[in-house]
Write a protein that holds these residues in place. Structure first.
Motif, mmCIF file in Angstrom:
data_model
loop_
_atom_site.group_PDB
_atom_site.id
_atom_site.type_symbol
_atom_site.label_atom_id
_atom_site.label_comp_id
_atom_site.label_asym_id
_atom_site.label_seq_id
_atom_site.Cartn_x
_atom_site.Cartn_y
_atom_site.Cartn_z
ATOM 1 N N ALA A 1 -1.465 20.018 -2.437
ATOM 2 C CA ALA A 1 -1.745 19.769 -0.956
ATOM 3 C C ALA A 1 -2.226 18.441 -0.862
ATOM 4 O O ALA A 1 -1.845 17.630 0.159
ATOM 5 N N HIS A 2 -3.079 18.011 -1.531
ATOM 6 C CA HIS A 2 -3.425 16.547 -1.705
ATOM 7 C C HIS A 2 -2.460 15.541 -2.077
ATOM 8 O O HIS A 2 -2.461 14.462 -1.308
ATOM 9 N N GLN A 3 -1.646 16.042 -2.782
ATOM 10 C CA GLN A 3 -0.445 15.065 -2.974
ATOM 11 C C GLN A 3 0.568 14.933 -1.766
ATOM 12 O O GLN A 3 0.981 13.891 -1.545
ATOM 13 N N LEU B 1 2.620 11.630 2.248
ATOM 14 C CA LEU B 1 3.032 11.288 3.669
ATOM 15 C C LEU B 1 2.370 10.145 4.083
ATOM 16 O O LEU B 1 3.215 9.312 4.961
ATOM 17 N N SER B 2 1.156 9.957 3.826
ATOM 18 C CA SER B 2 0.776 8.469 4.278
ATOM 19 C C SER B 2 1.425 7.551 3.590
ATOM 20 O O SER B 2 1.508 6.269 4.456
ATOM 21 N N ALA B 3 1.955 7.484 2.528
ATOM 22 C CA ALA B 3 2.699 6.472 1.779
ATOM 23 C C ALA B 3 4.052 6.427 2.675
ATOM 24 O O ALA B 3 4.480 5.044 2.830
ATOM 25 N N VAL B 4 4.711 7.339 2.962
ATOM 26 C CA VAL B 4 6.005 7.246 3.539
ATOM 27 C C VAL B 4 5.702 6.583 5.201
ATOM 28 O O VAL B 4 6.501 5.802 5.714
ATOM 29 N N LEU B 5 4.645 6.921 5.782
ATOM 30 C CA LEU B 5 4.471 6.252 7.064
ATOM 31 C C LEU B 5 4.266 4.954 6.828
ATOM 32 O O LEU B 5 4.678 3.924 7.756
ATOM 33 N N GLU C 1 -4.203 14.993 -17.097
ATOM 34 C CA GLU C 1 -5.220 14.231 -17.578
ATOM 35 C C GLU C 1 -5.912 13.233 -16.877
ATOM 36 O O GLU C 1 -7.345 13.132 -16.735
ATOM 37 N N HIS C 2 -5.118 12.728 -15.910
ATOM 38 C CA HIS C 2 -5.868 11.757 -14.841
ATOM 39 C C HIS C 2 -6.162 12.266 -13.660
ATOM 40 O O HIS C 2 -7.214 11.536 -12.929
ATOM 41 N N GLY C 3 -5.316 13.202 -13.233
ATOM 42 C CA GLY C 3 -5.407 13.690 -11.639
ATOM 43 C C GLY C 3 -6.573 14.914 -11.518
ATOM 44 O O GLY C 3 -7.194 15.116 -12.298
ATOM 45 N N LEU C 4 -6.178 15.590 -10.517
ATOM 46 C CA LEU C 4 -7.021 16.780 -10.096
ATOM 47 C C LEU C 4 -7.047 17.945 -10.931
ATOM 48 O O LEU C 4 -7.835 18.651 -10.894
ATOM 49 N N LEU C 5 -5.897 18.004 -11.802
ATOM 50 C CA LEU C 5 -5.850 19.027 -12.545
ATOM 51 C C LEU C 5 -6.799 19.207 -13.562
ATOM 52 O O LEU C 5 -7.287 20.176 -13.985
ATOM 53 N N ASN C 6 -7.426 18.082 -13.770
ATOM 54 C CA ASN C 6 -8.410 17.729 -14.842
ATOM 55 C C ASN C 6 -9.590 18.374 -14.040
ATOM 56 O O ASN C 6 -10.243 17.347 -13.198
ATOM 57 N N THR C 7 -10.352 19.123 -14.119
ATOM 58 C CA THR C 7 -11.485 19.604 -13.160
ATOM 59 C C THR C 7 -12.921 19.212 -13.815
ATOM 60 O O THR C 7 -13.970 19.421 -13.102
ATOM 61 N N VAL C 8 -12.774 18.465 -14.957
ATOM 62 C CA VAL C 8 -14.128 17.834 -15.598
ATOM 63 C C VAL C 8 -14.324 16.305 -15.045
ATOM 64 O O VAL C 8 -13.521 15.522 -15.358
ATOM 65 N N TYR D 1 0.702 -1.171 0.045
ATOM 66 C CA TYR D 1 -0.166 -0.002 0.085
ATOM 67 C C TYR D 1 0.832 1.391 0.018
ATOM 68 O O TYR D 1 0.415 2.186 -0.684
ATOM 69 N N GLY D 2 2.208 1.383 0.670
ATOM 70 C CA GLY D 2 3.107 2.373 0.664
ATOM 71 C C GLY D 2 3.483 2.591 -0.725
ATOM 72 O O GLY D 2 3.269 3.832 -1.185
ATOM 73 N N LEU D 3 3.898 1.572 -1.541
ATOM 74 C CA LEU D 3 4.035 1.983 -3.043
ATOM 75 C C LEU D 3 2.892 2.255 -3.967
ATOM 76 O O LEU D 3 3.103 3.207 -4.611
ATOM 77 N N ILE D 4 1.790 1.898 -3.599
ATOM 78 C CA ILE D 4 0.661 2.279 -4.449
ATOM 79 C C ILE D 4 0.207 3.625 -4.180
ATOM 80 O O ILE D 4 -0.061 4.398 -4.879
ATOM 81 N N LEU D 5 0.341 4.031 -2.999
ATOM 82 C CA LEU D 5 0.148 5.393 -2.529
ATOM 83 C C LEU D 5 1.110 6.295 -3.122
ATOM 84 O O LEU D 5 0.523 7.662 -3.576
ATOM 85 N N LEU D 6 2.131 6.011 -3.432
ATOM 86 C CA LEU D 6 3.275 6.850 -3.793
ATOM 87 C C LEU D 6 2.814 6.916 -5.220
ATOM 88 O O LEU D 6 2.920 8.176 -5.973
ATOM 89 N N PHE D 7 2.646 5.742 -5.813
ATOM 90 C CA PHE D 7 2.071 6.046 -7.529
ATOM 91 C C PHE D 7 1.030 6.899 -7.377
ATOM 92 O O PHE D 7 0.635 7.820 -8.666
ATOM 93 N N PHE D 8 -0.320 6.722 -6.660
ATOM 94 C CA PHE D 8 -1.252 7.593 -6.606
ATOM 95 C C PHE D 8 -0.834 9.034 -6.420
ATOM 96 O O PHE D 8 -1.634 9.881 -7.013
ATOM 97 N N THR D 9 -0.011 9.391 -5.758
ATOM 98 C CA THR D 9 0.400 10.764 -5.482
ATOM 99 C C THR D 9 0.963 11.274 -6.665
ATOM 100 O O THR D 9 0.727 12.581 -7.068
ATOM 101 N N TYR D 10 1.632 10.703 -7.579
ATOM 102 C CA TYR D 10 2.317 11.001 -8.782
ATOM 103 C C TYR D 10 0.853 11.451 -9.850
ATOM 104 O O TYR D 10 1.094 12.483 -10.298
ATOM 105 N N LEU D 11 0.185 10.256 -9.901
ATOM 106 C CA LEU D 11 -1.047 10.293 -10.877
ATOM 107 C C LEU D 11 -1.913 11.848 -10.464
ATOM 108 O O LEU D 11 -2.618 12.385 -11.450
ATOM 109 N N LEU D 12 -2.182 11.968 -9.082
ATOM 110 C CA LEU D 12 -2.836 13.165 -8.604
ATOM 111 C C LEU D 12 -2.435 14.564 -9.455
ATOM 112 O O LEU D 12 -3.263 15.167 -9.683
#
Length: 498
Positions: free
Chosen positions: A226-228, A233-237, A138-145, A123-134
């Motif tokens: 901020a969400h990243q 942080l949760s991934a590192v913990l 196209e896929h993350g929060l920068l796309n507001t649609v 889960y730590g590795l997965i959360l790091l990957f999700f942090t990058y994708l946020l």
């Protein structure tokens, strides 16, 4: 001569503490208080070390979980859309089924501490990957649609729904497998208090950051960053947890990690006989056939269904408060408010763990404390029905969460101690995954029926009073039966098979 007997008897052939004391008091072998003090000192030292490291690991897990629990819904809403949450909560079951079967297979293949380390690392590795994708345009929060066709949002929600059963649940399963009833009574409250400190730290940091975005120079960045930061942080913990567990296994001798000794010996016999591996579906079968395990599931059902009912009221209040002058909901304001409430819940839980749970458990025992939980919940519900204000709903939600995580959950988890590995890990995983989903579905069904009832009307009081009364009455009965069975098993030093 006697010193030689001591080392052969205790170090080469480990016996539990009760047998050891009988050995030292046996006529002709007892050498006075010196050896007795030595063994008591060693037992105390290693028990303290064991629970200090377990507390540190739990602190890291709950620190990460506090972030993940709040971000799961807000990020899904920001990517896929609020209207698709009911669909996500239904479809997640199809993700959890293969995940639960994989988990059951791993239980038979690897050791207990390896299982916990594996899931924390994964889960730590997965959360790091999700942090990058946020941060992806196209896929993350920068796309507001928002759109149901944005696959990342669905995967994000499904994977984080598994955090509770496959990280928090596995930690509790591991802790139950290396603790005996006496240790649980004396140390679980402290362990939970340590976890509350981790939750408070991350919740307070998240609230402060979300409340001061762009207002102070070190938080001069966007909502997306901020969400990243929080997810990273949760991934590192989580990635630190396997290190703590490694130190635990290296520093604490194996004889202090047996847990409930009669269960340990039976599992050793099963392993030698080749009957230890029972298959991936054995946990589900046990849960359906065992009255004791169904009783534990019932305790989960009572809390989760109530929590859904109160959470619905809570989200409505926070969403209204987070709307700006333009009528749009501020994501950072909403997330910050949720983290502030989570901080208050952890703080109340810390106080309850340190000054209430430990004393009550030592003085009154498991059964009385199990009965105290529905009594306290009933008082909160009476307050909710009588006062009926926004502040009262928030107070009841925080109070219910504090009672559950700091009082009810440690009691519920300790019920697994006098059971076999299949129940501790496999049956428990089915309860933690699908039991909670069934409970939340029941709570959601009630919300759907009762949402048209206007607070303060006769219909509202009739519907809610009937629901709360039936639930609390059955909760009292279940707590009494479970507490009686647990105390009987511990007193007679037996294993609960059903």
């Amino acid at each position: 001569m006697y010193t030689f007997i001591f080392f052969i008897r205790v170090d080469a052939f480990y016996i539990d503490r009760a047998e050891c004391m009988q050995f030292f008091n046996f006529k002709g072998c007892f050498m006075g208080s010196g050896l007795e003090k030595t063994i008591h000192s060693d037992v105390k030292k290693y028990e303290q070390l064991k629970f200090a490291l377990l507390t540190l690991a739990f602190c890291l897990v709950i620190g990460a979980y506090t972030i993940v629990k709040e971000l799961k819904d807000t990020i899904f809403v920001g990517i896929v859309g609020k209207s698709h949450i009911p669909e996500a909560k239904f479809l997640v079951v199809f993700f959890l089924i293969p995940a639960a079967l994989l988990y059951a297979t791993l239980v038979d293949k690897i050791r207990r501490y390896q299982l916990l380390s594996f899931y924390c690392f994964l889960y730590g590795l997965i959360l790091l990957f999700f942090t990058y994708l946020l941060g992806s345009p196209e896929h993350g929060l920068l796309n507001t649609v928002t759109s149901p066709w944005r696959i990342f949002g669905w995967i994000f929600f499904f994977v984080l729904e598994g955090f509770s059963p496959f990280v928090v649940g596995v930690f509790w399963a591991f802790a139950n497998s290396v603790s005996d009833p006496a240790e649980a009574k004396s140390s679980y409250a402290t362990m939970v208090a340590g976890s509350k400190m981790g939750g408070m730290a991350t919740a307070l940091f998240a609230w402060y950051m979300m409340s001061n975005l762009r207002d102070v120079w070190f938080f001069d960045f966007s909502d997306v960053v901020a969400h990243q930061v929080l997810l990273g942080l949760s991934a590192v913990l989580l990635l630190l947890v396997p290190l703590v567990i490694y130190i635990l296994m290296k520093k604490v001798p194996g004889r202090y990690l047996h847990g409930y000794e009669v269960v340990y010996k039976q599992e050793k016999r099963n392993s030698k006989a080749g009957t230890a591996n029972t298959g991936m579906l054995s946990g589900l079968q046990i849960m359906l056939e065992s009255p004791y395990i169904l009783g534990i599931f019932a305790l989960v059902f009572f809390y989760e269904s109530l929590n859904v009912v109160l959470s619905y009221q809570r989200i409505c209040i926070l969403e209204t408060a987070a709307k700006g002058a333009n009528g749009l909901v501020s994501l950072s304001h909403l997330t910050g408010s949720m983290f502030w409430q989570r901080f208050l819940m952890h703080f109340a839980g810390l106080v309850l763990s340190l000054f209430g749970v430990r004393v009550l458990l030592k003085r009154y025992g498991e059964k009385a404390c199990l009965l105290l939980v529905p009594f306290l919940v009933a008082l909160l519900l009476i307050y909710f029905m009588v006062v009926q204000t926004e502040d009262s709903i928030t107070f009841v939600f925080i109070g219910l969460g504090s009672i559950n995580y700091s009082f009810s959950q440690p009691l519920r988890e300790s019920l697994y101690i006098p059971t076999m590995k299949d129940i501790k890990f496999k049956a428990k995983s089915w309860i933690d995954t699908f039991g909670t989903k069934i409970s939340k579905a029941a709570g959601s069904s009630f919300v759907s029926v009762a949402k048209h009832a206007v607070p303060g009307t006769a219909g509202f009081y009739c519907i809610y009073t009937g629901f709360f009364t039936v639930l609390i009455a059955v909760w009292f009965l279940t707590a009494y039966l479970l507490g009686r069975r647990y105390e009987k098993a511990v007193e007679s030093n037996e294993i609960i098979m059903q």
